[in-house]
Design an enzyme around this catalytic site. Structure first.
Site, PDB file in Angstrom:
ATOM      1  N   GLU A   1       0.883  -1.174   0.000  1.00 28.86           N
ATOM      2  CA  GLU A   1       0.000   0.000   0.000  1.00 28.86           C
ATOM      3  C   GLU A   1       0.911   1.212   0.000  1.00 28.86           C
ATOM      4  O   GLU A   1       1.784   1.334   0.860  1.00 28.86           O
ATOM      5  CB  GLU A   1      -0.925  -0.017   1.213  1.00 28.86           C
ATOM      6  CG  GLU A   1      -1.926  -1.184   1.199  1.00 28.86           C
ATOM      7  CD  GLU A   1      -2.771  -1.255  -0.054  1.00 28.86           C
ATOM      8  OE1 GLU A   1      -3.056  -0.199  -0.659  1.00 28.86           O
ATOM      9  OE2 GLU A   1      -3.125  -2.370  -0.473  1.00 28.86           O
TER      10      GLU A   1
ATOM     11  N   CYS B   1      -2.008   8.433   5.076  1.00 29.95           N
ATOM     12  CA  CYS B   1      -1.931   8.204   3.631  1.00 29.95           C
ATOM     13  C   CYS B   1      -3.220   8.659   2.959  1.00 29.95           C
ATOM     14  O   CYS B   1      -3.232   8.998   1.785  1.00 29.95           O
ATOM     15  CB  CYS B   1      -1.679   6.739   3.351  1.00 29.95           C
ATOM     16  SG  CYS B   1      -2.744   5.708   4.344  1.00 29.95           S
TER      17      CYS B   1
HETATM   18  P1  NAD Z   1       8.933   5.310   3.172  1.00 29.77           P
HETATM   19  O1  NAD Z   1       8.718   4.694   1.829  1.00 29.77           O
HETATM   20  O2  NAD Z   1       9.956   6.359   3.284  1.00 29.77           O
HETATM   21  O3  NAD Z   1       9.341   4.188   4.223  1.00 29.77           O
HETATM   22  C1  NAD Z   1       8.573   3.030   4.418  1.00 29.77           C
HETATM   23  C2  NAD Z   1       9.479   1.950   4.953  1.00 29.77           C
HETATM   24  O4  NAD Z   1      10.387   1.572   3.911  1.00 29.77           O
HETATM   25  C3  NAD Z   1      10.341   2.385   6.135  1.00 29.77           C
HETATM   26  O5  NAD Z   1      10.463   1.328   7.051  1.00 29.77           O
HETATM   27  C4  NAD Z   1      11.675   2.695   5.482  1.00 29.77           C
HETATM   28  O6  NAD Z   1      12.748   2.562   6.359  1.00 29.77           O
HETATM   29  C5  NAD Z   1      11.721   1.615   4.410  1.00 29.77           C
HETATM   30  N1  NAD Z   1      12.615   1.927   3.278  1.00 29.77           N
HETATM   31  C6  NAD Z   1      13.008   3.133   2.843  1.00 29.77           C
HETATM   32  N2  NAD Z   1      13.794   2.988   1.756  1.00 29.77           N
HETATM   33  C7  NAD Z   1      13.883   1.664   1.511  1.00 29.77           C
HETATM   34  C8  NAD Z   1      14.524   0.880   0.511  1.00 29.77           C
HETATM   35  N3  NAD Z   1      15.251   1.446  -0.458  1.00 29.77           N
HETATM   36  N4  NAD Z   1      14.379  -0.455   0.565  1.00 29.77           N
HETATM   37  C9  NAD Z   1      13.629  -1.041   1.532  1.00 29.77           C
HETATM   38  N5  NAD Z   1      12.999  -0.349   2.493  1.00 29.77           N
HETATM   39  C10 NAD Z   1      13.123   0.982   2.482  1.00 29.77           C
HETATM   40  O7  NAD Z   1       7.503   5.811   3.702  1.00 29.77           O
HETATM   41  P2  NAD Z   1       7.179   6.560   5.072  1.00 29.77           P
HETATM   42  O8  NAD Z   1       7.727   7.941   5.005  1.00 29.77           O
HETATM   43  O9  NAD Z   1       7.509   5.716   6.247  1.00 29.77           O
HETATM   44  O10 NAD Z   1       5.585   6.628   5.004  1.00 29.77           O
HETATM   45  C11 NAD Z   1       4.937   7.603   4.232  1.00 29.77           C
HETATM   46  C12 NAD Z   1       4.453   7.017   2.936  1.00 29.77           C
HETATM   47  O11 NAD Z   1       3.667   5.882   3.213  1.00 29.77           O
HETATM   48  C13 NAD Z   1       3.558   7.971   2.175  1.00 29.77           C
HETATM   49  O12 NAD Z   1       3.879   7.896   0.814  1.00 29.77           O
HETATM   50  C14 NAD Z   1       2.172   7.419   2.434  1.00 29.77           C
HETATM   51  O13 NAD Z   1       1.217   7.736   1.443  1.00 29.77           O
HETATM   52  C15 NAD Z   1       2.439   5.962   2.510  1.00 29.77           C
HETATM   53  N6  NAD Z   1       1.410   5.241   3.252  1.00 29.77           N
HETATM   54  C16 NAD Z   1       0.488   4.560   2.535  1.00 29.77           C
HETATM   55  C17 NAD Z   1      -0.523   3.874   3.177  1.00 29.77           C
HETATM   56  C18 NAD Z   1      -1.561   3.116   2.399  1.00 29.77           C
HETATM   57  O14 NAD Z   1      -2.317   2.376   2.984  1.00 29.77           O
HETATM   58  N7  NAD Z   1      -1.609   3.277   1.091  1.00 29.77           N
HETATM   59  C19 NAD Z   1      -0.578   3.892   4.572  1.00 29.77           C
HETATM   60  C20 NAD Z   1       0.392   4.591   5.272  1.00 29.77           C
HETATM   61  C21 NAD Z   1       1.392   5.261   4.593  1.00 29.77           C
END
Ligand code: NAD
Length: 581
Positions: free
Chosen positions: A330, A364
């Site tokens: 998501e 989100c």
């Molecule tokens: P993010 O993508 O920065 O991080 C998410 C996770 O991925 C973290 O644990 C991070 O450490 C990890 N990560 C970062 N780079 C990585 C890589 N290269 N490889 C593997 N893992 C990696 O997102 P965030 O800032 O934690 O959350 C915000 C985002 O999440 C927004 O875009 C929001 O829309 C989305 N979100 C979506 C939903 C949904 O249900 N669609 C729900 C909550 C948040």
């Protein structure tokens, strides 16, 4: 001969008797779930009720307990280890966890994994897989339900305080996330699991047919976002409930609440190695895990870019895997409010204020663009301004504060850059808020940008902060505005339409069919409730496997269908061949 060409009349009589027995046995099987529960009892998990949201009124028991816990956690610096196979590991390569609303306040230090620890976690998970994947599902369900009960009681103030301090949520936002939604995920998923396990095929004549829902053959990598403790928990525990083992990469900016979740799982009886907790670099963890032959799936929530890179790594390594991995993610959103000319301006204003600014716009599902008829826009804006003038911003410890801080400096700088861009642009103006201050905490005022350009940068890109951009449209150009709403952003997560003219509202809802996976009529686009509105979007917003519903659970099993023939045929000949011999 008809249906049974291989058999004689006597055979047929015998088969009819067997068939009658099969039907009786099948009924018994369904009732007692004997394929999935090795016990002589009927275990049912009916649809649960949602966990009630507590009031936190002054002097209430929950308020007293939470304030005491806030005090305790505020005066403690936790040393967060890596947890592999139940063992705590400290690498000495550490980072800090701070309060976003008071960034000099250190809540914890944490230890980062290196390549060696990630490999150890894969080994520990695969070791745990041997027992957990064969554990009776009702036992797994009991452990998950115990997680819910512990969280509803003993751990409620602990998780809420950690989420407030570590992720900058006020009392209410913490309660609906780290208590209620997390509990709901545990309880509803057990009910959905029981539904899935009872989905059985019909029996063919002379046979017993059934489906065994095996866990995946490998480990699931759970990569979780900062914004919801409930999502972090759900991404690990849903596959675990279905008999899988997890490697959990928590977000660095939600480590405190996530660490307490690990303690909760342990106390509830989740065996060592079933969930392995790996703080550290997401890029490194992603790289090592997607390189393992036992990589069986990813359960991800976060930004679209991160999920895309994990998907690409899985694609590049496809030949290495034992099975095709399940990729469930998501991702981002550019969630909208579409007001039609018959909309109630007060209702729209409230949707803007709560939908765009609660938890600083870091849901989100948060509204971040709006299409509003010019005729009602001044009244809507006046309503939003009146609420903003009243609502206070500041530290989570002061319950008067409705708005708290955004998660970290990177996010603060990113949000500020969009506000700065709007300030400089001839196509937009800041009509409310716009001030940012990171001297003590990462505070961004609730901000409304008004634009004359429907493709203005902040109408198209996800910002993930308390900023909404509004495009006022001519009242007689609803169709053009709806077209813009559908085609302006690559995302398809949430959206809503407002209007008193229900037929006009329906026209908009129909036209925006693919623009949102969760769509609201006369309500803000946030606040999905487990069991009522399973959550997820499509387009660039994810695989839409709907957290909080059985669609998600089904992704964590690989069914095996078993046919048992009761009386095996002993004659190869078809009936018409036999009669000619
Ligand atoms: P993010 O993508 O920065 O991080 C998410 C996770 O991925 C973290 O644990 C991070 O450490 C990890 N990560 C970062 N780079 C990585 C890589 N290269 N490889 C593997 N893992 C990696 O997102 P965030 O800032 O934690 O959350 C915000 C985002 O999440 C927004 O875009 C929001 O829309 C989305 N979100 C979506 C939903 C949904 O249900 N669609 C729900 C909550 C948040």
């Amino acid at each position: 001969m008809g249906l049974f060409p291989y058999y004689s009349a006597v055979d047929l009589l015998y088969l009819k008797m067997v068939w009658a027995q099969v039907q009786t046995r099948r009924m018994i099987n369904i009732l007692t779930n004997i394929y999935t529960a090795m016990r002589n009892s009927i275990v049912t998990f009916p649809l649960p009720a949602n966990e009630p949201v507590k009031s936190y009124l002054k002097g209430s028991p929950e308020r007293v307990a939470l304030e005491a816990e806030l005090e305790r956690q505020s005066n403690t610096v936790v040393d967060i280890p890596i947890i592999i196979g139940g063992k705590e590991i400290r690498t000495g390569d550490t980072g800090k966890v701070v309060c976003p609303h008071d960034h000099q306040h250190v809540l914890a230090t944490y230890h980062k994994v290196g390549e060696k620890e990630i490999q150890m976690a894969i080994d520990a998970a695969m070791e745990a897989h041997k027992q957990w994947s064969e554990t009776d599902w009702t036992v797994r369900a009991a452990i998950v339900l115990k997680c819910a009960e512990l969280l509803a009681t003993k751990y409620r103030p602990v998780l809420n305080a950690a989420t407030m301090l570590g992720q900058s949520k006020n009392f209410y936002q913490a309660e609906i996330d780290s208590a209620c939604e997390t509990i709901d995920f545990f309880r509803y998923n057990v009910h959905y699991a029981s539904k899935i396990y009872s989905m059985q095929p019909k029996d063919a004549p002379n046979c017993i047919d059934h489906t065994e829902f095996r866990p995946l053959e490998g480990f699931v990598l759970a990569v979780t976002p900062f914004n919801f403790a409930s999502i972090a928990s759900n991404l690990c525990m849903t596959p675990v409930l279905m008999g899988n083992v997890a490697i959990w990469k928590p977000s660095t900016t939600s480590l405190l609440s996530n660490y307490y979740l690990m303690q909760l799982y342990k106390e509830a009886g989740v065996p060592d190695g079933v969930v392995n907790f790996l703080p550290g670099s997401g890029a490194l963890i992603g790289k090592v895990c997607t390189n393992s032959k036992w990589f069986a799936g990813i359960h991800f929530t976060g930004s679209t870019g991160t999920f895309n890179s994990l998907w690409q790594q899985a694609g590049a390594n496809l030949g290495k895997y034992v099975s095709y991995p399940r990729l469930v993610g998501e991702t981002g959103g550019k969630d909208f409010i579409f007001a039609t000319p018959s909309a109630d301006p007060k209702a729209v204003a409230t949707a803007v204020f709560c939908g765009a600014f609660e938890f600083q716009g870091q849901k989100c599902s948060a509204a971040s663009r709006m299409y509003c008829p010019k005729s009602i826009w001044p009244e809507v804006l006046a309503g939003v301004k009146a609420m903003a003038a009243e609502a206070k911003m500041g530290d989570v410890m002061d319950p008067r504060n409705f708005i708290n801080a955004v998660i970290d400096e990177k996010s603060f700088d990113n949000i500020s850059s969009y506000i700065e861009y709007a300030k400089q642009s001839p196509d937009a103006q800041i009509v409310m808020g716009g001030k940012c201050d990171k001297s003590v905490g990462y505070f961004v005022e609730p901000t409304v940008i008004e634009t004359t350009d429907p493709h203005f940068k902040s109408m198209e890109e996800e910002i993930f902060g308390p900023v909404i951009t509004v495009y006022p449209y001519d009242d007689d150009k609803v169709d053009e505005a709806v077209e813009l709403c559908d085609t302006t952003s690559p995302y398809g997560l949430t959206g809503c339409v407002f209007g008193q003219d229900r037929l006009a509202v329906q026209k908009v809802a129909d036209r925006l069919r693919y623009a949102a996976g969760n769509f609201y009529i006369n309500d803000k686009p946030t606040g999905a409730v487990v069991g009522c509105q399973p959550f997820g979007g499509s387009r660039a917003s994810g695989t839409n496997d709907k957290a909080g519903g059985e669609f998600n659970l089904i992704r964590w099993v690989i069914p095996r269908v078993i046919k048992e023939t009761l009386v095996s045929p002993t004659d190869y000949r078809y009936g018409y061949i036999k009669e000619m011999m």
